[in-house]
Design a protein around this motif. Structure first.
Motif, PDB file in Angstrom:
ATOM      1  N   LYS A  93     -61.361  -3.146 -62.473  1.00  0.00           N
ATOM      2  CA  LYS A  93     -62.242  -3.942 -63.335  1.00  0.00           C
ATOM      3  C   LYS A  93     -62.361  -3.332 -64.728  1.00  0.00           C
ATOM      4  O   LYS A  93     -62.414  -4.043 -65.739  1.00  0.00           O
ATOM      5  CB  LYS A  93     -63.609  -4.061 -62.674  1.00  0.00           C
ATOM      6  CG  LYS A  93     -64.644  -4.846 -63.489  1.00  0.00           C
ATOM      7  CD  LYS A  93     -65.970  -4.891 -62.761  1.00  0.00           C
ATOM      8  CE  LYS A  93     -67.012  -5.617 -63.593  1.00  0.00           C
ATOM      9  NZ  LYS A  93     -68.338  -5.671 -62.898  1.00  0.00           N
ATOM     10  N   TYR A  94     -62.378  -1.998 -64.763  1.00  0.00           N
ATOM     11  CA  TYR A  94     -62.582  -1.319 -66.055  1.00  0.00           C
ATOM     12  C   TYR A  94     -61.283  -0.713 -66.604  1.00  0.00           C
ATOM     13  O   TYR A  94     -61.320   0.121 -67.502  1.00  0.00           O
ATOM     14  CB  TYR A  94     -63.630  -0.219 -65.899  1.00  0.00           C
ATOM     15  CG  TYR A  94     -65.011  -0.759 -65.646  1.00  0.00           C
ATOM     16  CD1 TYR A  94     -65.791  -1.263 -66.687  1.00  0.00           C
ATOM     17  CD2 TYR A  94     -65.540  -0.768 -64.354  1.00  0.00           C
ATOM     18  CE1 TYR A  94     -67.060  -1.758 -66.448  1.00  0.00           C
ATOM     19  CE2 TYR A  94     -66.805  -1.267 -64.108  1.00  0.00           C
ATOM     20  CZ  TYR A  94     -67.564  -1.766 -65.154  1.00  0.00           C
ATOM     21  OH  TYR A  94     -68.816  -2.259 -64.915  1.00  0.00           O
TER      22      TYR A  94
ATOM     23  N   THR B 110     -59.038  -1.819 -68.547  1.00  0.00           N
ATOM     24  CA  THR B 110     -58.798  -2.041 -69.990  1.00  0.00           C
ATOM     25  C   THR B 110     -60.084  -1.942 -70.799  1.00  0.00           C
ATOM     26  O   THR B 110     -60.093  -2.277 -71.985  1.00  0.00           O
ATOM     27  CB  THR B 110     -58.167  -3.414 -70.203  1.00  0.00           C
ATOM     28  OG1 THR B 110     -59.018  -4.425 -69.640  1.00  0.00           O
ATOM     29  CG2 THR B 110     -56.787  -3.478 -69.547  1.00  0.00           C
ATOM     30  N   ASP B 111     -61.139  -1.501 -70.160  1.00  0.00           N
ATOM     31  CA  ASP B 111     -62.406  -1.356 -70.879  1.00  0.00           C
ATOM     32  C   ASP B 111     -62.277  -0.261 -71.935  1.00  0.00           C
ATOM     33  O   ASP B 111     -61.666   0.781 -71.718  1.00  0.00           O
ATOM     34  CB  ASP B 111     -63.521  -1.007 -69.888  1.00  0.00           C
ATOM     35  CG  ASP B 111     -64.894  -1.077 -70.533  1.00  0.00           C
ATOM     36  OD1 ASP B 111     -65.263  -0.078 -71.204  1.00  0.00           O
ATOM     37  OD2 ASP B 111     -65.575  -2.090 -70.359  1.00  0.00           O
ATOM     38  N   ASP B 112     -62.875  -0.489 -73.098  1.00  0.00           N
ATOM     39  CA  ASP B 112     -62.761   0.465 -74.214  1.00  0.00           C
ATOM     40  C   ASP B 112     -63.284   1.856 -73.850  1.00  0.00           C
ATOM     41  O   ASP B 112     -62.790   2.870 -74.356  1.00  0.00           O
ATOM     42  CB  ASP B 112     -63.528  -0.064 -75.430  1.00  0.00           C
ATOM     43  CG  ASP B 112     -62.840  -1.261 -76.076  1.00  0.00           C
ATOM     44  OD1 ASP B 112     -61.639  -1.473 -75.781  1.00  0.00           O
ATOM     45  OD2 ASP B 112     -63.500  -1.975 -76.858  1.00  0.00           O
ATOM     46  N   SER B 113     -64.278   1.902 -72.964  1.00  0.00           N
ATOM     47  CA  SER B 113     -64.852   3.205 -72.604  1.00  0.00           C
ATOM     48  C   SER B 113     -63.873   4.072 -71.814  1.00  0.00           C
ATOM     49  O   SER B 113     -64.014   5.288 -71.777  1.00  0.00           O
ATOM     50  CB  SER B 113     -66.120   2.996 -71.765  1.00  0.00           C
ATOM     51  OG  SER B 113     -67.112   2.327 -72.514  1.00  0.00           O
ATOM     52  N   PHE B 114     -62.879   3.410 -71.181  1.00  0.00           N
ATOM     53  CA  PHE B 114     -61.925   4.151 -70.356  1.00  0.00           C
ATOM     54  C   PHE B 114     -60.578   4.364 -71.043  1.00  0.00           C
ATOM     55  O   PHE B 114     -59.709   5.025 -70.495  1.00  0.00           O
ATOM     56  CB  PHE B 114     -61.712   3.427 -69.011  1.00  0.00           C
ATOM     57  CG  PHE B 114     -62.879   3.548 -68.084  1.00  0.00           C
ATOM     58  CD1 PHE B 114     -62.917   4.538 -67.126  1.00  0.00           C
ATOM     59  CD2 PHE B 114     -63.960   2.675 -68.185  1.00  0.00           C
ATOM     60  CE1 PHE B 114     -64.001   4.653 -66.265  1.00  0.00           C
ATOM     61  CE2 PHE B 114     -65.046   2.789 -67.333  1.00  0.00           C
ATOM     62  CZ  PHE B 114     -65.073   3.777 -66.371  1.00  0.00           C
TER      63      PHE B 114
END
Length: 372
Positions: free
Chosen positions: A345-346, A348-352
């Motif tokens: 889920k995360y 491609t999240d910017d935080s990762f």
């Protein structure tokens, strides 16, 4: 404060073996007791030169001295490397041949030519194992040593061949005239005495083997392979001789979690991914117990935390090294279905998404800093 050995002999730190020997011979002749009878100052200078030569003429001792200074040989107890416990007989016994014929071949203190040399017993060598905790704190070890000692009831008499002089004189005729030369007495080997009677259990030299417990004070900061010397705890010498020394080689045992590098210690600390994300306080192993450290949120794998003064004490007394904690973020190899869905889920999240700051050093820069 003790005077620098190179300064005592008047040589540079780059002097080779020949220069060291030449400088010592010059000082020894200058301050020789036969040349300066009753002069206490000359006697002290003579002993200081012998002590300096004992260290600088031995490659291993010289390397230790260059690295640690006088502290390398200050183990306490029975007296370690160096001439701290040397008397005039020690010096003549060990280094008398360097004087050549400058004083008629005599090596006894204050007597000139013809005096017998006091023999010195052979050295003994042992290996002492030390834990990292003992290296950091210093320790007193008690070891059992089997050494040759003079048996009770042994008596000596004056050697009839040399009349107690330890040398025999020979006169030969040459084209230049009659030449006189001295050589070690073949019957007493330069001692000046021979055994008159001895017990049946003693060997040909009047010695028996005896077990003795020797106390060895080992200073903090020693390292694997270093050698210390306990004076007069080797084998005895026949007659009124000088006992040999006990040479103690240090063997440092490997610690379960801490690795030594000079005066610094290294610890690999593995933390979980959630711990790296959220930050955590952890208890880690130090030499003398646990130490609590705080890991900030978002700490990166490869981060090195330096704990000042938690390493190995300097042998020369100048503080202690550091404990370097290498942070390693442990990546799980197996995930449950729910855990996998969370990370997908995360993904491609910017935080990762990795976004190292320009101020952060690369791996190679960290390695370079560590070895510089």
């Amino acid at each position: 404060m003790k005077k620098d050995y190179y300064e005592i002999l008047g040589i540079s730190k780059s002097a080779d073996a020949a220069e060291i020997k030449k400088a010592y011979r010059k000082k020894a002749i200058e301050y020789h007791p036969d040349k300066n009878p009753g002069d206490k100052s000359a006697e002290e200078n003579f002993k200081a030169a012998a002590e300096a030569y004992e260290i600088l003429s031995d490659p291993d001792k010289r390397r230790q001295y260059d690295q640690f200074g006088h502290q390398a040989f200050s183990g306490g107890g029975g007296g370690f490397h160096g001439g701290q416990g040397m008397n005039m007989d020690d010096i003549f016994s060990q280094f008398g041949d360097i004087f050549g014929g400058a004083f008629g071949g005599g090596f006894g203190f204050g007597g000139g030519g013809g005096q017998s040399r006091r023999p010195k017993g052979s050295n003994l060598r042992i290996k002492v194992k030390m834990t990292l905790e003992e290296v950091v704190n210093g320790v007193e070890k008690k070891v059992k040593v089997k050494r040759k000692v003079q048996a009770d009831g042994v008596t000596y008499k004056t050697c009839p061949t040399c009349n107690g002089q330890g040398q025999v004189m020979r006169v030969t005729n040459t084209i230049l005239g009659r030449m006189q030369s001295a050589s070690t007495c073949p019957q007493c080997n330069g001692i000046g005495q021979i055994i008159e009677k001895k017990p049946a259990a003693a060997d040909a030299y009047g010695m028996i083997t005896s077990e003795e417990t020797v106390s060895i004070k080992i200073p903090a900061g020693v390292s694997d392979g270093m050698q210390l010397k306990v004076s007069n705890k080797g084998n005895d010498a026949p007659g009124n001789g000088i006992p040999g020394d006990l040479i103690v080689a240090i063997e440092e045992l490997e610690h379960e979690t801490l690795k030594r590098e000079g005066e610094n210690l290294h610890l690999d600390l593995y933390i979980s991914f959630p711990e790296a994300v959220l930050g955590i306080s952890k208890d880690i192993d130090a030499v003398n117990g646990k130490v609590r450290i705080k890991l900030e949120e978002g700490i990166q794998s490869g981060k090195i935390l330096r704990l000042k003064g938690k390493g190995i004490p300097s042998l020369n007394g100048y503080g202690s090294g550091d404990l370097l904690v290498h942070v390693n973020v442990w990546t799980p190899k197996e995930l449950s279905k729910e855990q996998r869905q969370f990370f997908e889920k995360y993904l491609t999240d910017d935080s990762f998404v990795p976004a190292p700051e320009k101020t952060e050093k690369s791996f190679f820069e960290k390695v370079k800093d560590m070895f510089s």
